[in-house]
Write a protein that holds these residues in place. Structure first.
Motif, PDB file in Angstrom:
ATOM      1  N   ASP A 434       6.233  54.130  36.879  1.00  0.00           N
ATOM      2  CA  ASP A 434       5.919  52.555  36.595  1.00  0.00           C
ATOM      3  C   ASP A 434       7.406  51.765  36.169  1.00  0.00           C
ATOM      4  N   ARG A 435       7.447  50.870  36.786  1.00  0.00           N
ATOM      5  CA  ARG A 435       8.794  49.948  36.419  1.00  0.00           C
ATOM      6  C   ARG A 435       8.289  48.836  35.428  1.00  0.00           C
ATOM      7  N   LYS A 436       7.162  48.339  35.542  1.00  0.00           N
ATOM      8  CA  LYS A 436       6.802  47.179  34.499  1.00  0.00           C
ATOM      9  C   LYS A 436       5.680  47.696  33.698  1.00  0.00           C
ATOM     10  N   THR A 437       5.979  47.877  32.167  1.00  0.00           N
ATOM     11  CA  THR A 437       4.914  48.353  31.641  1.00  0.00           C
ATOM     12  C   THR A 437       4.359  47.130  30.502  1.00  0.00           C
ATOM     13  N   LYS A 438       5.361  46.036  30.261  1.00  0.00           N
ATOM     14  CA  LYS A 438       4.801  45.103  29.185  1.00  0.00           C
ATOM     15  C   LYS A 438       4.582  45.866  27.964  1.00  0.00           C
ATOM     16  N   ASN A 439       5.393  46.783  27.671  1.00  0.00           N
ATOM     17  CA  ASN A 439       5.182  47.325  26.299  1.00  0.00           C
ATOM     18  C   ASN A 439       6.074  46.724  25.009  1.00  0.00           C
ATOM     19  N   ILE A 440       7.197  46.098  25.730  1.00  0.00           N
ATOM     20  CA  ILE A 440       7.885  45.172  24.544  1.00  0.00           C
ATOM     21  C   ILE A 440       7.866  43.917  24.624  1.00  0.00           C
ATOM     22  N   ARG A 441       7.390  43.248  23.548  1.00  0.00           N
ATOM     23  CA  ARG A 441       7.324  41.718  23.460  1.00  0.00           C
ATOM     24  C   ARG A 441       8.427  41.336  22.694  1.00  0.00           C
ATOM     25  N   LEU A 442       9.076  40.497  23.498  1.00  0.00           N
ATOM     26  CA  LEU A 442      10.558  39.897  23.023  1.00  0.00           C
ATOM     27  C   LEU A 442      10.056  38.393  22.426  1.00  0.00           C
ATOM     28  N   TYR A 443      10.457  38.210  21.273  1.00  0.00           N
ATOM     29  CA  TYR A 443      10.646  36.988  20.629  1.00  0.00           C
ATOM     30  C   TYR A 443      12.035  36.193  20.364  1.00  0.00           C
ATOM     31  N   ARG A 446      10.666  33.870  16.457  1.00  0.00           N
ATOM     32  CA  ARG A 446       9.351  33.757  16.351  1.00  0.00           C
ATOM     33  C   ARG A 446       8.517  33.300  17.712  1.00  0.00           C
ATOM     34  N   VAL A 447       9.039  32.754  18.615  1.00  0.00           N
ATOM     35  CA  VAL A 447       8.403  32.205  19.656  1.00  0.00           C
ATOM     36  C   VAL A 447       8.425  33.418  20.828  1.00  0.00           C
ATOM     37  N   PHE A 448       7.145  33.817  21.264  1.00  0.00           N
ATOM     38  CA  PHE A 448       7.206  34.739  22.406  1.00  0.00           C
ATOM     39  C   PHE A 448       7.807  34.250  23.610  1.00  0.00           C
ATOM     40  N   ILE A 449       8.547  35.094  23.964  1.00  0.00           N
ATOM     41  CA  ILE A 449       9.208  34.752  25.461  1.00  0.00           C
ATOM     42  C   ILE A 449       9.015  35.373  26.586  1.00  0.00           C
ATOM     43  N   SER A 450       8.643  36.730  26.515  1.00  0.00           N
ATOM     44  CA  SER A 450       8.049  37.515  27.577  1.00  0.00           C
ATOM     45  C   SER A 450       7.978  38.953  27.230  1.00  0.00           C
ATOM     46  N   ASP A 451       7.110  39.751  28.186  1.00  0.00           N
ATOM     47  CA  ASP A 451       7.033  41.093  27.956  1.00  0.00           C
ATOM     48  C   ASP A 451       7.590  41.802  29.170  1.00  0.00           C
ATOM     49  N   ASP A 452       8.179  41.039  30.088  1.00  0.00           N
ATOM     50  CA  ASP A 452       8.962  41.742  31.275  1.00  0.00           C
ATOM     51  C   ASP A 452      10.332  42.284  30.945  1.00  0.00           C
ATOM     52  N   PHE A 453      10.764  42.520  29.884  1.00  0.00           N
ATOM     53  CA  PHE A 453      12.143  42.713  29.614  1.00  0.00           C
ATOM     54  C   PHE A 453      12.361  44.217  29.445  1.00  0.00           C
ATOM     55  N   ASP A 454      11.378  44.941  29.932  1.00  0.00           N
ATOM     56  CA  ASP A 454      11.664  46.607  29.656  1.00  0.00           C
ATOM     57  C   ASP A 454      12.826  47.191  30.141  1.00  0.00           C
ATOM     58  N   GLY A 455      13.285  46.768  31.204  1.00  0.00           N
ATOM     59  CA  GLY A 455      14.567  47.408  32.094  1.00  0.00           C
ATOM     60  C   GLY A 455      15.688  46.800  31.251  1.00  0.00           C
ATOM     61  N   GLU A 456      15.632  45.613  30.700  1.00  0.00           N
ATOM     62  CA  GLU A 456      16.966  45.247  29.944  1.00  0.00           C
ATOM     63  C   GLU A 456      17.011  45.773  28.760  1.00  0.00           C
ATOM     64  N   LEU A 457      16.128  45.750  27.673  1.00  0.00           N
ATOM     65  CA  LEU A 457      15.987  46.190  26.552  1.00  0.00           C
ATOM     66  C   LEU A 457      15.949  47.749  26.162  1.00  0.00           C
ATOM     67  N   PHE A 458      15.296  48.264  27.203  1.00  0.00           N
ATOM     68  CA  PHE A 458      15.088  49.827  26.986  1.00  0.00           C
ATOM     69  C   PHE A 458      15.189  50.531  28.236  1.00  0.00           C
ATOM     70  N   PRO A 459      15.564  51.680  28.415  1.00  0.00           N
ATOM     71  CA  PRO A 459      15.693  52.434  29.557  1.00  0.00           C
ATOM     72  C   PRO A 459      14.390  52.767  30.228  1.00  0.00           C
ATOM     73  N   SER A 479      15.366  28.282  30.982  1.00  0.00           N
ATOM     74  CA  SER A 479      13.976  28.524  31.165  1.00  0.00           C
ATOM     75  C   SER A 479      13.492  29.563  30.049  1.00  0.00           C
ATOM     76  N   ARG A 480      14.384  30.204  29.561  1.00  0.00           N
ATOM     77  CA  ARG A 480      14.078  31.189  28.456  1.00  0.00           C
ATOM     78  C   ARG A 480      13.189  32.301  28.978  1.00  0.00           C
ATOM     79  N   GLU A 481      12.878  32.499  29.996  1.00  0.00           N
ATOM     80  CA  GLU A 481      12.380  33.639  30.890  1.00  0.00           C
ATOM     81  C   GLU A 481      13.077  34.868  31.663  1.00  0.00           C
ATOM     82  N   ILE A 482      14.455  34.504  31.575  1.00  0.00           N
ATOM     83  CA  ILE A 482      15.217  35.664  32.137  1.00  0.00           C
ATOM     84  C   ILE A 482      16.211  35.978  31.471  1.00  0.00           C
TER      85      ILE A 482
END
Length: 819
Positions: A434-443, A446-459, A479-482
């Motif tokens: 699985d490439r996208k797990t949405k397991n890391i919630r990036l704020y 304190r403002v939620f930005i995205s949960d699609d940053f697994d590849g950038e913040l975790f291998p 846009s604070r999404e990428i």
């Protein structure tokens, strides 16, 4: 009837409060209904919620609806509310923004946007934001910034709070007309600030304010500003045909309204003169949604978006929600059908009492509801947070039902600062592919930005780790999404990975061995993948690996446990790969190592062998595959080996000539004790296990398979009887067909015992059958032939002599046996 209704609502304190809210809401509904027809783009609908409520965001007092609080301290800004006759009965208030014509309003001034605005607006609306729903996140962030700026400035300018010290954000929706209103009690804007901030694309009042803070003596103040009242504001046009901004700055005596439409190259600014639309301080944003986006105006959806994106904004966010309370009401019925409850005597007369019939009804009303939590758990001191609170946050955030195996709450400081809470789930839901797990919630602040940053913040191999990451200075695009690749991101990734390994190591060091066994069963393959993909963290991954071994009784052991049990003279960590635990444990390669008491790792998972090959060593001990050539067990006797090679050199050449290109060479083996021969892989060739895996994956071209398969070495055991007989055959009759056939059978059977697959199993079977037939010929034929001859001859007549002779035939018995 109105009086009866009111008396029924006075049963208790709670009922009285709800009744007040319902009564005034019903009257407001009548007003909204009467004025709804006047609504138009030119005259935006007027909402009853524009009146400032008396709300206490702190303490335990109940939050009254703006419509349920007639005693508001805003008499100078709004008319008093009046109850209409019969307004309580049969009414249901719908949040609306009904408008009133303002013919006396001063004319609006028209301004042109900055050059190229059409192209830039098109870019903002259609390219920068991949998800429309983030518009609310951006606008709430801007409102939060306005409140933060007011709080900072009020430290030195207390008069800024003269119109009210309460700091809040309110969001009201009108689902029928597709209108969203966002109100904050922040700093507001003057007319010139409207032109400077909203008349120029990408101009940010927040950015200018931060710059001023940094240049001032208070640069060390911890700033919580999160929005960018520039590009972020224009995200409103993702869902709106028209946007209206009504704002009042405490530095100005007038309130101004900024208005613009989607895809327009201009905007207007006018002074607000409608008394009912005046606000003491702050900004009210009104979004007139597009036809396809009116679904955002549902109260439930707005509440969900606030909880998802702005749950931890440091100011209270209230949403306008429909509520209800139950009450008992009398039901009219036929007196003849009324049930007699009992009889009483009075003045000589019998009176019958009847019980009145009632039913439970739900009265609906609208009220403000606090939607966010102002203190996220990761901002608290870890010493003050209990394990139960961590587990509850985990289950609520990630929709889990089981407590995590471990958690880690930490803060990093220095050139990169962020806070994070990481978890190891108790159950596996994701696959290793699985490439996208949405397991890391990036704020960000304190403002939620995205949960699609697994590849950038975790291998990828740590994608099973769940958690939240909150940074104050994470570099995001407009846009604070990428997430933009930068040095800061690389540092954050490195620290997050280290903390994740520390958390997993804590599980492995637990006194309860079952905890790590459960972890390994779920996520062992992920760590093996890490051996292949992350060379920098080999030292952290290796202690977490687990394998079967030849001495572990089918229990998994760590590399540390293996090293601790190594023999003093042992120089390497030995391993062998197989398709099953039984085949690996009984492979001929282990014979000499078992005699020496050397432990061997048994790799039965397809990823095991590749993992160890990528590690290459552990604690200065190299990994050695015992199924490959040049195995050094540290017990070489050069003189003896030289004598054996001289004695069997002719036999090795003879066998090599017979096998041809099937093997690279024939050598004397130092790893066998009971088997006659074994087929080993070349030092840089594929092992039997790897060849089997590559054969299963190869499609079409098999040229690489053929090349690697040719690099095998046939080792013979000079102490085995079969090899000694072949050595005699080589010297006496090298062309003997039976001897040559024996070589073929030895080679192909060694392929099977060594884990390889014979090229022609049918031919091998035929040769074995022939050899068995030759070996069995005449071995059991004598006894059946003698029995057949005795059956054909007539039995001789018995005589006393024959009986005597038979009786005299006895076996010799020893003295001990007689006893």
């Amino acid at each position: 009837m109105l009086g009866a209704s009111r008396r029924s609502l006075c049963a208790g304190a709670a009922a009285r409060r709800h009744a007040a809210a319902f009564a005034v809401s019903a009257d407001a509904a009548a007003t909204a209904t009467a004025t709804a027809a006047a609504a138009s783009p030119a005259n935006p609908p007027r909402s009853v919620t524009n009146r400032e409520p008396s709300v206490s965001p702190h303490g335990g007092k109940r939050l009254f609806s703006v419509l349920a609080a007639p005693k508001l301290n805003v008499a100078n800004n709004m008319p008093s509310l009046k109850l209409g006759e019969g307004s309580l009965v049969g009414r249901r208030f719908e949040s609306s923004a009904a408008a009133v014509d303002s013919s006396d309003a001063p004319p609006a001034e028209k301004f042109e946007y900055q050059a190229e605005v059409n192209r830039l607006m098109d870019l903002i609306v259609h390219s920068l934001y991949s998800n429309k729903e983030v518009f609310l996140r951006e606008l709430v962030s801007n409102a939060s910034d306005a409140l933060d700026k007011l709080r900072y400035l009020s430290v030195t300018e207390a008069d800024l709070l003269k119109d009210g010290s309460e700091l809040y954000i309110r969001i009201q929706t009108d689902k029928d007309n597709g209108i969203i209103t966002i109100t904050d009690s922040g700093i507001g804007m003057t007319r010139q600030e409207l032109v400077d901030s909203l008349g120029t694309i990408a101009s940010s009042g927040t950015a200018k304010f931060l710059k001023t803070l940094k240049e001032s003596q208070e640069a060390s103040v911890d700033s919580n500003l999160i929005g960018q009242f520039g590009v972020g504001f224009y995200s409103a046009f993702l869902v709106s045909d028209k946007v209206s901004v009504s704002t009042k700055s405490p530095k100005s005596d007038k309130q101004y309204v900024w208005e613009s439409e989607a895809e327009s190259n201009s905007y207007t600014i006018r002074e607000e003169t409608d008394p009912e639309k005046l606000i003491p301080r702050g900004t009210r944003l009104t979004l007139y949604l597009k036809r396809d986006d009116k679904g955002f105006a549902h109260p439930e959806r707005i509440q969900k978006l606030v909880k998802n994106y702005s749950q931890f904004v440091s100011f209270p966010i209230y949403t306008w929600q429909e509520k209800g309370f139950t009450k008992e009401v009398e039901v009219d019925e036929d007196p003849a059908e009324a049930k007699t409850e009992g009889e009483t005597e009075g003045d000589g007369e019998i009176k019958k009492e009847t019980k009145k019939k009632t039913k439970t009804v739900v009265e609906k009303y609208w009220d403000w509801e606090l939607t966010n939590e102002t203190q996220p758990i990761w901002l608290r001191n870890p010493r003050e947070v209990s394990t139960e609170e961590y587990n509850e946050f985990y289950k609520k955030t990630f929709n889990e039902y089981m407590d995590p195996l471990a958690s880690s709450h930490f803060t990093t400081e220095g050139e990169v600062e962020f806070r994070s809470i990481l978890y190891v789930p108790a159950t596996k839901k994701e696959d290793i592919t699985d490439r996208k797990t949405k397991n890391i919630r990036l704020y960000v602040k304190r403002v939620f930005i995205s949960d699609d940053f697994d590849g950038e913040l975790f291998p990828r191999y740590l994608s099973f780790v769940k958690g939240v990451v909150d940074s104050n200075d994470l570099p995001l695009n407009v846009s604070r999404e990428i997430l933009q690749e930068s040095r800061i991101v690389r540092i954050m990734r490195k620290r997050l990975v280290r903390k994740a390994f520390d958390m997993i190591l804590g599980i492995s060091c637990s006194e309860n061995r079952d905890e790590y066994e459960a972890f390994w069963e779920n996520y062992g393959k992920f760590l093996k993948l890490g051996c292949m993909e992350d060379k920098e963290n080999h030292k952290r991954i290796a202690p977490l690996l687990r394998f079967f071994s030849s001495q572990s009784n089918e229990e998994l052991i760590s590399l540390d446990e293996y090293v601790e049990s190594m023999k003093p003279e042992q120089k390497a960590i030995y391993y062998i790969a197989g398709d099953s635990l039984s085949s690996a444990k009984n492979a001929p390669f282990l014979e000499k190592l078992n005699e020496k008491g050397y432990e061997v790792l048994l790799l039965i998972d397809p990823m095991d062998e590749v993992s160890l090959q990528n590690l290459s060593s552990y604690k200065d001990k190299s990994f050695v595959d015992i199924s490959k050539e040049d195995l050094d067990l540290g017990d070489k006797n050069e003189e003896k080996e030289k004598e054996i090679k001289q004695e069997y050199s002719q036999t090795c050449d003879w066998i090599k000539k017979r096998l041809g290109e099937k093997v690279a060479r024939v050598d004397i083996s130092n790893r066998l004790s009971s088997s006659p021969c074994v087929l080993v892989a070349a030092k840089f060739g594929w092992s039997a296990n790897m060849e089997r895996l590559m054969r299963a994956q190869s499609i079409g071209d098999t040229s690489s398979l053929d090349f690697m398969r040719s690099r095998k070495v046939f080792e013979i055991n000079p102490d085995h009887e079969i090899i000694k007989r072949l050595n005699d055959a080589c010297r006496s009759n090298p062309d003997d067909s039976e001897a040559l056939k024996a070589i073929d059978i030895l080679f192909e059977t060694s392929m099977i015992s060594s884990g390889f697959t014979p090229d022609n199993p049918t031919d091998l079977s035929s040769k074995i059958y022939d050899m068995m037939s030759a070996a069995m010929a005449g071995k059991w034929a004598t006894q059946p032939q003698h029995a057949q001859t005795s059956q054909q001859q007539p039995a001789a007549p018995s005589s006393p002599e024959s009986e005597l002779l038979e009786a005299e035939v006895v076996e010799s018995v020893g003295v001990d046996q007689q006893k």
